[in-house]
Design a protein around this motif. Structure first.
Motif, PDB file in Angstrom:
ATOM      1  N   ILE A  62       0.863  -1.184   0.000  1.00 29.31           N
ATOM      2  CA  ILE A  62       0.000   0.000   0.000  1.00 29.31           C
ATOM      3  C   ILE A  62       0.898   1.231   0.000  1.00 29.31           C
ATOM      4  O   ILE A  62       1.795   1.358   0.845  1.00 29.31           O
ATOM      5  CB  ILE A  62      -0.917  -0.002   1.225  1.00 29.31           C
ATOM      6  N   LEU A  63       0.668   2.103  -0.971  1.00 24.23           N
ATOM      7  CA  LEU A  63       1.483   3.317  -1.088  1.00 24.23           C
ATOM      8  C   LEU A  63       0.589   4.423  -1.652  1.00 24.23           C
ATOM      9  O   LEU A  63       0.234   4.379  -2.824  1.00 24.23           O
ATOM     10  CB  LEU A  63       2.663   3.035  -2.032  1.00 24.23           C
ATOM     11  N   LEU A  96       5.782   6.480   4.449  1.00 26.24           N
ATOM     12  CA  LEU A  96       5.896   7.940   4.334  1.00 26.24           C
ATOM     13  C   LEU A  96       4.511   8.583   4.187  1.00 26.24           C
ATOM     14  O   LEU A  96       4.394   9.731   3.768  1.00 26.24           O
ATOM     15  CB  LEU A  96       6.808   8.317   3.156  1.00 26.24           C
ATOM     16  N   ALA A  97       3.466   7.819   4.547  1.00 20.61           N
ATOM     17  CA  ALA A  97       2.120   8.388   4.505  1.00 20.61           C
ATOM     18  C   ALA A  97       2.026   9.529   5.508  1.00 20.61           C
ATOM     19  O   ALA A  97       2.633   9.465   6.575  1.00 20.61           O
ATOM     20  CB  ALA A  97       1.092   7.313   4.856  1.00 20.61           C
ATOM     21  N   ILE A 122      -1.446   2.905   9.517  1.00 22.94           N
ATOM     22  CA  ILE A 122      -0.486   2.279   8.582  1.00 22.94           C
ATOM     23  C   ILE A 122      -0.371   0.779   8.887  1.00 22.94           C
ATOM     24  O   ILE A 122      -0.426  -0.052   7.984  1.00 22.94           O
ATOM     25  CB  ILE A 122       0.888   2.978   8.679  1.00 22.94           C
ATOM     26  N   ASN A 123      -0.260   0.444  10.171  1.00 26.11           N
ATOM     27  CA  ASN A 123      -0.114  -0.972  10.547  1.00 26.11           C
ATOM     28  C   ASN A 123      -1.421  -1.755  10.373  1.00 26.11           C
ATOM     29  O   ASN A 123      -1.391  -2.944  10.050  1.00 26.11           O
ATOM     30  CB  ASN A 123       0.430  -1.087  11.971  1.00 26.11           C
ATOM     31  N   PHE A 155       5.614  -6.281   8.787  1.00 27.90           N
ATOM     32  CA  PHE A 155       6.518  -5.633   9.733  1.00 27.90           C
ATOM     33  C   PHE A 155       5.795  -4.396  10.263  1.00 27.90           C
ATOM     34  O   PHE A 155       5.137  -3.690   9.505  1.00 27.90           O
ATOM     35  CB  PHE A 155       7.832  -5.221   9.048  1.00 27.90           C
ATOM     36  N   CYS A 156       5.929  -4.161  11.543  1.00 32.44           N
ATOM     37  CA  CYS A 156       5.239  -3.070  12.220  1.00 32.44           C
ATOM     38  C   CYS A 156       6.028  -1.777  12.043  1.00 32.44           C
ATOM     39  O   CYS A 156       7.185  -1.678  12.466  1.00 32.44           O
ATOM     40  CB  CYS A 156       5.130  -3.454  13.702  1.00 32.44           C
ATOM     41  N   TYR A 157       5.400  -0.809  11.396  1.00 31.21           N
ATOM     42  CA  TYR A 157       6.057   0.492  11.215  1.00 31.21           C
ATOM     43  C   TYR A 157       5.983   1.281  12.523  1.00 31.21           C
ATOM     44  O   TYR A 157       4.951   1.275  13.205  1.00 31.21           O
ATOM     45  CB  TYR A 157       5.393   1.281  10.080  1.00 31.21           C
TER      46      TYR A 157
END
Ligand SMILES: [Zn+2]
Length: 255
Positions: A11-12, A44-45, A58-59, A76-78
């Motif tokens: 997702i971006l 980078l959202a 995000i996660n 992976f957890c941002y």
């Protein structure tokens, strides 16, 4: 050929593919023969320093991709380490409970900053891999928050029991490979910019084949180009298999 990609962003927001983008990226991955990938989130959202709620969102998106593609995606957890120890610890626990296997650090802070201590302690406590953004900062003057390979080495020496993936082989370059050579808890992923002839071979020569892992940074970079860095290298078939699959399988403890 079996392939695991340790560096993707299904997702971006930036590429404006919308919610269907993740499924589209995974279809493309499968078409390239990739059998498993690590989803790092839309890191980078919103900005480079998200609020706790934005980090959770995000996660949550990564968790949804994991649920939609069971056994194909490891999340992976941002984290934004600047939010402090209690926020970091709560978010790591929330993500671990949902099956995440690693932590992702981007450019909220430099990896040598004190705010990384709770992140690394959480990684050690939960047995997680840390994937740290890195890029050679000799020519980019943002080292206050952009991590240089030298900073990855500092982090690795402070927390020698935590496995670290240093992102972006091409961005780190020859100097970056040499910077982490002595840190046996650091492996490097092959993503970052366009391929450079001889660099993957140099990384294997200096670090050993076990410490180099295939990563694409898709959709920022193309799977085909990222794979060809390895398949088009002078490395023998057995070494290529280690980079493309075996090392990541062992690090992520995939069944
Ligand atoms: Zn990335």
């Amino acid at each position: 050929m079996r392939i695991i990609d340790v560096h993707t962003h299904p997702i971006l927001r930036e590429d404006q593919r919308g919610p269907a983008g993740a499924a589209q990226l995974i279809r493309r991955a499968r078409a390239h023969g990739i059998e498993h990938l690590v989803a790092l989130g839309d890191v980078l959202a919103f900005s480079r320093m998200q609020t706790a709620e934005q980090v959770q969102l995000i996660n949550d998106e990564t968790a949804a991709v994991m649920r939609a593609h069971p056994h194909f995606v490891t999340g992976f957890c941002y984290l934004n380490p600047l939010l402090g120890p209690s926020v970091v610890e709560a978010e790591v626990a929330r993500c671990v409970a949902r099956g995440f296997r690693g932590l992702k650090l981007e450019i909220a802070n430099n990896a040598r900053d004190a705010c990384m201590a709770p992140v690394m302690r959480a990684a050690e406590q939960h047995g997680l891999v840390v994937l740290q953004h890195a890029w050679s900062m000799t020519n980019i003057h943002q080292r206050r928050f952009h991590t240089d390979p030298e900073d990855v080495a500092t982090l690795a020496q402070r927390f020698p029991r935590v496995p670290i993936i240093m992102a972006h082989l091409t961005g780190c370059g020859v100097r970056g490979i040499l910077a982490v050579k002595g840190c046996l808890n650091v492996v490097v992923d092959t993503s970052g910019a366009a391929p450079e002839a001889g660099l993957v071979e140099f990384a294997v020569e200096q670090l050993g084949a076990r410490r180099v892992l295939y990563g694409s940074d898709a959709p920022v970079r193309d799977f085909g180009v990222a794979l060809a860095r390895i398949t088009g290298s002078r490395l023998d078939a057995r070494t290529q298999r280690m980079l493309l699959h075996d090392n990541a399988s062992a690090l992520l403890r995939l069944p």
